[in-house]
Motif scaffolding. Structure first.
Motif: not given
Length: 510
Positions: A53-80
């Motif tokens: 369940m850790a693997v399954i949830f991790d994969t799908t949770i991260v998929s909705v967070a890319l824009h947030t990660l790009a902003a917080d880590l100060d990088t482009s969407v193509s990199t994130i």
């Protein structure tokens, strides 16, 4: 074929052809026979599901967070994007290693190692100090997850011994069905109320509990003589062909989805290179007596049909799951959390199918149930292909429940079909084949629908909802193709004929 020697390598008795080591000719015994779950198999399934369940949830949770990660880590969407792509590539590389790892170290030890690796990657990702560190720890997670996913299926079906597979597969199918549905909701809640680092801490309780249960509850199947003359050897040439081949195909498909087309060099080059490597592995594996993955299993109808249909089930499940959250956000103006909640009805339908369908697979066979399930998925997707900004939400929710029911009905019998008639030592190879087919099918379906959607949105003369309607119609078409392919799956098995009693010895001849 050298497969007949594999079980000796693991310290067990050689396979008997049609004896107790076989998964059997049917999905769970004679037609009409009441299939009874082995408590030991249920115990194994529950222990493994906690960790996976850790693997399954991790994969799908991260998929909705890319824009947030790009902003917080100060990088482009193509990199994130490499947070997802790197994980996916590591997953593809690790999947083929699960067969050799189980033969060499035993399923229990490999499971504990893989789950520990995933736990380390999760903690490292939560503490990542920059985008490079985050991508690196995601690769570690991908290796652990790539070992765990096929190994879970293998261990559960081996524990079942060919009995009540239809009922047992309801346990196996639940995590991958619920992950894409509940994961985005959980991700939306975390991103709304907490820091993104908590997305990876969600995995820790599952991993810790899974490790504790695995150490205490899994059967020790360590090979008896790992240092003996028949010690399993890693097929290095096969690995150098299969793992990179799968990885670069997935990379090309991921680039196709983000580049909105299959004509870009970053799409064409990986796809061509991947196809060449996979073709070379096919030629190599068919000539080798003990390849990394036994492709000769595809000569069996059960494995070949299951692998093909699972490829298209990836289209129906993951491809449409790309469209639905975007439809609610871009066309109906919903937030990320609201869009996740809108998909929950599909999860409810999946749960209903788990209860209703699992026990019927053993009686009716995979073909009828999978065919009906894909037909339901196709019909339940049509309302989205006819929807717009103001379509009634409750009506769509009702169709989502029905669609979820169809998806749940599809996954379970197709998974069972891939193990019908196999010997115990053949199960790991079938797990790799079916898992890879579903993974590549999901990536391909997502890429194709992403390209169709982007091309539609690029047409400034049409409204955005028209682009979504076109993409949903393509999804309906994929499900219709899967209906036809389901006719290839095994049907209900005929009752076994009782053995004739032996004739009494002639007293005169004595």
């Amino acid at each position: 074929m050298a497969l007949t020697r594999v079980s000796k390598d693991r310290g067990g008795a050689p396979p008997s052809g049609s004896g107790s080591g076989s998964v059997g000719a049917g999905a769970g015994g004679e037609k009409g026979e009441v299939a009874v779950l082995d408590p030991a198999a249920v115990k194994t399934a529950l222990i493994l599901i906690v960790g996976v369940m850790a693997v399954i949830f991790d994969t799908t949770i991260v998929s909705v967070a890319l824009h947030t990660l790009a902003a917080d880590l100060d990088t482009s969407v193509s990199t994130i994007q490499w947070v997802t792509t790197g994980y996916l590539l590591a997953l593809g590389i690790a999947v083929p290693l699960s067969t050799w790892g189980q033969q060499r170290f035993g399923g229990k030890r490999l499971w504990i190692f893989a789950l520990s690796l995933f736990l380390a990657g999760s903690v490292g990702a939560s503490l990542a100090w920059n985008v490079g560190a985050l991508i690196g720890w995601r690769v570690v997670q991908g290796v652990g997850g790539g070992l765990m996913l096929p190994l879970m299926t293998t261990l559960i079906f081996q524990a079942a011994g060919g009995k009540a597979l239809g009922k047992l597969v309801t346990y196996v199918a639940l995590p991958p069905l619920l992950g894409p549905i509940l994961g985005p909701v959980l991700g939306g809640l975390i991103l709304t109320h907490l820091n993104w680092r908590y997305m990876f801490w969600v995995n820790v309780p599952f991993c810790a509990a899974g490790l504790f249960l695995a150490v205490r509850g899994l059967t020790d199947d360590t090979p008896a003589s790992p240092a003996g003359p028949v010690r399993p050897r890693l097929d290095v040439p096969g690995l150098l062909l299969l793992a990179p081949g799968t990885a670069v195909v997935l990379l090309g498909l991921a680039n196709a989805g983000s580049s909105a087309g299959f004509s870009h060099a970053d799409v064409v080059v990986p796809l061509v290179l991947g196809v060449v490597l996979l073709a070379a592995f096919t030629v190599y594996a068919l000539r080798r007596s003990r390849p990394l993955v036994e492709l000769r299993l595809l000569a069996k109808r059960s494995v070949a049909s299951s692998t093909t249909v699972l490829f298209f089930s990836g289209f129906s499940l993951y491809g449409a799951m790309l469209l639905m959250p975007l439809y609610y956000q871009d066309i109906r103006g919903a937030t990320a959390l609201s869009a996740g909640l809108m998909i929950v009805p599909q999860g409810l339908g999946t749960l209903l199918s788990r209860v209703a369908v699992g026990g019927t697979i053993d009686r009716f066979g995979p073909r009828v149930i999978a065919l009906s399930g894909f037909a339901v998925v196709a019909v339940a997707t049509i309302p989205f292909a006819r929807s717009g900004p103001h379509t009634d939400e409750w009506q769509l929710a009702a169709w989502m429940v029905l669609r979820g029911f169809g998806l749940g009905a599809v996954t379970m019998p197709v998974m069972v079909a891939g193990y019908i008639g196999l010997e115990k030592h053949e199960i790991p190879h079938s797990s790799v084949l079916t898992r890879t087919a579903q993974q590549v099918g999901g990536s391909f379906g997502t890429a194709v629908l992403a390209v169709i959607l982007q091309n539609g949105l690029a047409d400034r003369t049409a409204e955005p909802s028209a682009a979504f309607r076109t993409a949903f119609w393509w999804s309906v078409g994929f499900s219709a193709v899967a209906v036809l392919l389901s006719l290839w799956l095994p049907g209900a098995q005929k009752p076994a004929k009782p053995a004739k009693p032996a004739k009494p010895a002639d007293p005169v001849s004595r």
